[in-house]
Design a protein around this motif. Structure first.
Motif, PDB file in Angstrom:
ATOM      1  N   ILE A   1      31.035 -26.513 -52.357  1.00 37.67           N
ATOM      2  CA  ILE A   1      30.152 -25.549 -51.512  1.00 37.67           C
ATOM      3  C   ILE A   1      30.171 -24.158 -52.312  1.00 37.67           C
ATOM      4  N   THR A   2      29.394 -23.393 -51.821  1.00 34.31           N
ATOM      5  CA  THR A   2      29.379 -22.189 -52.457  1.00 34.31           C
ATOM      6  C   THR A   2      29.122 -21.135 -51.264  1.00 34.31           C
ATOM      7  N   GLY A   3      29.726 -20.148 -51.407  1.00 33.64           N
ATOM      8  CA  GLY A   3      30.092 -19.236 -50.096  1.00 33.64           C
ATOM      9  C   GLY A   3      30.755 -17.901 -50.248  1.00 33.64           C
ATOM     10  N   THR A   4      30.748 -16.951 -49.208  1.00 30.49           N
ATOM     11  CA  THR A   4      31.135 -15.812 -49.371  1.00 30.49           C
ATOM     12  C   THR A   4      32.621 -15.759 -48.630  1.00 30.49           C
ATOM     13  N   VAL A   5      33.456 -15.087 -49.370  1.00 32.01           N
ATOM     14  CA  VAL A   5      34.718 -14.977 -48.628  1.00 32.01           C
ATOM     15  C   VAL A   5      34.960 -13.863 -47.760  1.00 32.01           C
ATOM     16  N   ILE A   6      35.165 -14.153 -46.223  1.00 38.70           N
ATOM     17  CA  ILE A   6      34.709 -13.045 -45.621  1.00 38.70           C
ATOM     18  C   ILE A   6      35.910 -12.665 -44.693  1.00 38.70           C
ATOM     19  N   THR A   7      37.085 -13.428 -44.839  1.00 39.89           N
ATOM     20  CA  THR A   7      38.472 -12.940 -44.243  1.00 39.89           C
ATOM     21  C   THR A   7      39.484 -13.568 -45.228  1.00 39.89           C
ATOM     22  N   VAL A   8      40.639 -12.993 -45.426  1.00 39.25           N
ATOM     23  CA  VAL A   8      41.736 -13.549 -46.310  1.00 39.25           C
ATOM     24  C   VAL A   8      43.042 -13.301 -45.465  1.00 39.25           C
ATOM     25  N   ALA A   9      43.814 -14.110 -45.277  1.00 41.15           N
ATOM     26  CA  ALA A   9      45.181 -13.936 -44.456  1.00 41.15           C
ATOM     27  C   ALA A   9      46.195 -14.857 -45.282  1.00 41.15           C
ATOM     28  N   THR A  10      47.457 -14.247 -45.089  1.00 37.20           N
ATOM     29  CA  THR A  10      48.567 -14.859 -45.955  1.00 37.20           C
ATOM     30  C   THR A  10      49.547 -15.491 -44.696  1.00 37.20           C
ATOM     31  N   ARG A  11      49.760 -16.671 -44.885  1.00 32.68           N
ATOM     32  CA  ARG A  11      50.790 -17.692 -43.884  1.00 32.68           C
ATOM     33  C   ARG A  11      51.377 -18.367 -44.762  1.00 32.68           C
ATOM     34  N   GLU A  12      52.901 -18.564 -44.406  1.00 35.59           N
ATOM     35  CA  GLU A  12      53.708 -19.354 -44.881  1.00 35.59           C
ATOM     36  C   GLU A  12      53.493 -19.449 -46.618  1.00 35.59           C
ATOM     37  N   GLY A  13      53.527 -18.230 -47.181  1.00 32.38           N
ATOM     38  CA  GLY A  13      53.305 -18.095 -48.507  1.00 32.38           C
ATOM     39  C   GLY A  13      51.964 -18.495 -48.999  1.00 32.38           C
TER      40      GLY A  13
ATOM     41  N   VAL B   1      41.699 -18.421 -46.135  1.00 29.85           N
ATOM     42  CA  VAL B   1      40.306 -17.719 -46.304  1.00 29.85           C
ATOM     43  C   VAL B   1      39.471 -18.107 -45.289  1.00 29.85           C
ATOM     44  N   THR B   2      38.426 -17.531 -44.872  1.00 31.34           N
ATOM     45  CA  THR B   2      37.388 -18.166 -44.131  1.00 31.34           C
ATOM     46  C   THR B   2      36.204 -17.785 -45.008  1.00 31.34           C
ATOM     47  N   VAL B   3      35.242 -18.624 -45.167  1.00 29.52           N
ATOM     48  CA  VAL B   3      34.222 -18.643 -46.223  1.00 29.52           C
ATOM     49  C   VAL B   3      32.802 -18.850 -45.332  1.00 29.52           C
ATOM     50  N   SER B   4      31.943 -17.856 -45.418  1.00 29.36           N
ATOM     51  CA  SER B   4      30.505 -17.862 -44.767  1.00 29.36           C
ATOM     52  C   SER B   4      29.767 -18.725 -45.950  1.00 29.36           C
ATOM     53  N   ILE B   5      29.167 -19.811 -45.455  1.00 28.83           N
ATOM     54  CA  ILE B   5      28.622 -20.834 -46.397  1.00 28.83           C
ATOM     55  C   ILE B   5      27.293 -20.493 -46.933  1.00 28.83           C
ATOM     56  N   ILE B   6      26.836 -20.510 -48.192  1.00 29.87           N
ATOM     57  CA  ILE B   6      25.621 -20.258 -48.766  1.00 29.87           C
ATOM     58  C   ILE B   6      24.926 -21.608 -48.723  1.00 29.87           C
ATOM     59  N   SER B   7      25.705 -22.664 -49.339  1.00 24.66           N
ATOM     60  CA  SER B   7      25.043 -23.863 -49.464  1.00 24.66           C
ATOM     61  C   SER B   7      25.965 -24.879 -49.481  1.00 24.66           C
ATOM     62  N   VAL B   8      26.010 -26.023 -49.062  1.00 28.27           N
ATOM     63  CA  VAL B   8      26.859 -27.265 -49.136  1.00 28.27           C
ATOM     64  C   VAL B   8      26.052 -28.254 -50.086  1.00 28.27           C
TER      65      VAL B   8
ATOM     66  N   ASN C   1      24.428 -19.152 -38.897  1.00 29.46           N
ATOM     67  CA  ASN C   1      25.552 -18.846 -39.877  1.00 29.46           C
ATOM     68  C   ASN C   1      26.525 -20.081 -39.702  1.00 29.46           C
ATOM     69  N   MET C   2      26.999 -20.480 -40.885  1.00 33.67           N
ATOM     70  CA  MET C   2      28.027 -21.743 -41.007  1.00 33.67           C
ATOM     71  C   MET C   2      29.113 -21.130 -41.813  1.00 33.67           C
ATOM     72  N   SER C   3      30.387 -21.433 -41.264  1.00 34.42           N
ATOM     73  CA  SER C   3      31.503 -21.052 -42.012  1.00 34.42           C
ATOM     74  C   SER C   3      32.828 -22.127 -41.968  1.00 34.42           C
ATOM     75  N   THR C   4      33.535 -22.083 -42.779  1.00 38.07           N
ATOM     76  CA  THR C   4      34.806 -22.976 -42.975  1.00 38.07           C
ATOM     77  C   THR C   4      35.930 -22.277 -43.360  1.00 38.07           C
ATOM     78  N   ARG C   5      37.113 -22.737 -42.919  1.00 36.11           N
ATOM     79  CA  ARG C   5      38.367 -22.144 -43.317  1.00 36.11           C
ATOM     80  C   ARG C   5      39.216 -23.228 -44.336  1.00 36.11           C
ATOM     81  N   ILE C   6      39.743 -22.575 -45.385  1.00 36.09           N
ATOM     82  CA  ILE C   6      40.347 -23.242 -46.390  1.00 36.09           C
ATOM     83  C   ILE C   6      41.680 -22.584 -46.775  1.00 36.09           C
ATOM     84  N   ALA C   7      42.544 -23.506 -47.010  1.00 40.66           N
ATOM     85  CA  ALA C   7      43.925 -23.084 -47.431  1.00 40.66           C
ATOM     86  C   ALA C   7      44.033 -23.053 -48.850  1.00 40.66           C
ATOM     87  N   ILE C   8      44.223 -21.968 -49.383  1.00 40.56           N
ATOM     88  CA  ILE C   8      44.548 -21.752 -51.003  1.00 40.56           C
ATOM     89  C   ILE C   8      46.217 -22.207 -51.379  1.00 40.56           C
TER      90      ILE C   8
END
Length: 417
Positions: A320-332, A336-343, A357-364
């Motif tokens: 995907i391509t997208g904009t990172v709109i939230t970043v949170a740290t959990r369990e080290g 991140v929540t990504v507002s999607i530009i294209s899939v 608007n479409m978004s997805t959550r991803i664990a880094i």
């Protein structure tokens, strides 16, 4: 026309008791919140149909006669649009306080009828300093708890086993414009197994239209979402994490289909079962397992990306391509929540839709590799678990997205791997 709508509103006001005061037969004035009683009534945002008031919180507490439940129908909704409804939104709750949240709405998406499990419901409207629409208009009415058919469905299920199905099943297609919420509650030491026997909803790659959402717990909480489902393939069997499940079905105002029937049963927590294992028993089960494979030592290594975008396109579940709109740290790890530009490659990545608007959550998996900054655009490749949760490790291809990358990515869309 607006005059016709206002005429209908005035007629309804004459037959209902509510906290609405009319200056003339054609233009009611809506107040910010209030206590609503009686068999039916009307609520609207302050100033409706004009621009709603900024920086306010309004709470309407609805009570219908004992033995009935509240059915709330949005006639119009027009609030500032945001993929996560963070700015201006309307929340609807079971009961008057600390109840199960039946939904959060913003933009211009108009849900179907929302039905409480008791004789009370509350509606909360929250706005920030900026406004962007005419607000909302909704009606409420008293319904019989077991009423079924074209408008109402859902409820609280506490028996050791039972079924849930879409309205009209199996005689005909489910109706358009319906929202159903089933809240299944088992004893504290038990969990819930849910299986869909038949399943046929309007198909869409992102399940933006008709869909089923399943949550651990008793309220709408994206952190506890197990999955979002549509199409004609039954979801894999689901086992709750605790003693509660919330299942929501929503149909929009266009195409309909056969619908579904599902069955649930309680079983002791920790008891092994001979049935097929749930592939989506908790939103992070498989992702968390993948996380554990990344040792502290591995995450401390120098961040280095190998291979090309083309190589990673084939080896990744999603691109995907997208904009990172939230970043949170959990369990080290970073989440991140990504507002999607294209899939470009979807796989089974869970994608949420709010308005356009479409978004997805991803664990880094390694917090500093890749390191994503809020507000920047990226090309992101990664893996998903069976529940659709995305994860990205240091080996995945993640790079800043620029407009010149668009043509390269487009050549991969029809690529066979």
């Amino acid at each position: 026309t607006m005059s016709a709508v206002l005429g209908w509103v005035a007629a309804l006001l004459l037959s209902s008791s509510s906290c609405v005061h009319s200056q003339s037969p054609r233009r009611p004035v809506f107040t910010c919140g209030g206590n609503m009683t009686g068999d039916s009534g009307l609520i609207g945002s302050p100033g409706y149909p004009g621009v709603y008031t900024p920086s306010t919180k309004c709470v309407w507490r609805i009570t219908v006669p004992e033995g009935r439940v509240v059915a709330l129908t949005f006639r119009s909704i027009d609030l500032e649009s945001d993929s996560l409804c963070r700015y201006d939104y309307v929340d609807v709750y079971n009961g008057h306080s600390n109840g199960q949240r039946l939904g959060r709405f913003c933009g211009t998406f108009r849900p179907g009828a929302l039905v409480s499990t008791t004789n009370s419901m509350s509606v909360h409207m929250v706005t920030d300093a900026n406004t962007a629409g005419s607000g909302f208009l909704a009606t409420y009415s008293a319904a019989h708890p077991n009423e079924r058919g074209d408008r109402y469905c859902g409820g609280r299920l506490v028996k050791p086993s039972g079924s849930l199905k879409t309205p009209n099943w199996p005689e005909k297609d489910y109706p358009a414009g319906v929202t159903c919420s089933w809240h299944i509650m088992a004893p504290r030491n038990q969990v819930i197994e849910l299986r869909f026997e038949k399943f046929d909803l309007e198909r869409d790659n992102y399940c933006r239209y008709d869909h089923v959402l399943v949550y651990n717990g008793g309220e709408v909480n994206d952190d506890k979402r197990i999955g979002k489902y549509c199409g004609d393939s039954p979801p894999a069997p689901i086992t709750s994490e605790g003693n509660q499940l919330l299942i929501q079905f929503l149909s929009d105002l266009s195409l309909t289909a056969d619908g579904f029937i599902g069955h649930y049963k309680f079983r002791p927590k920790g008891l092994t079962t001979t049935t097929a294992p749930s592939t989506t028993s908790t939103p992070l089960t498989t992702t968390t397992t993948a996380m554990l494979k990344y040792s502290v030592a591995l995450c401390q290594q120098k961040c280095k990306r190998n291979g090309t975008l083309e190589d990673h396109y084939c080896s990744s579940n999603f691109v995907i391509t997208g904009t990172v709109i939230t970043v949170a740290t959990r369990e080290g790890r970073l989440h991140v929540t990504v507002s999607i530009i294209s899939v470009y490659k979807e796989g089974n990545l869970a994608i949420q839709q709010a308005g356009k608007n479409m978004s997805t959550r991803i664990a880094i998996l390694c917090r500093k590799c890749p390191f994503l900054r809020r507000g920047l655009n990226y090309i992101i490749t990664g893996q998903t678990d069976e529940g659709g949760r995305g994860s990205v490790g240091p080996h995945n291809y993640v790079v800043a997205f620029k407009s010149k990358n668009q043509s390269v990515l487009n050549t991969f869309k029809d690529k066979r791997c």
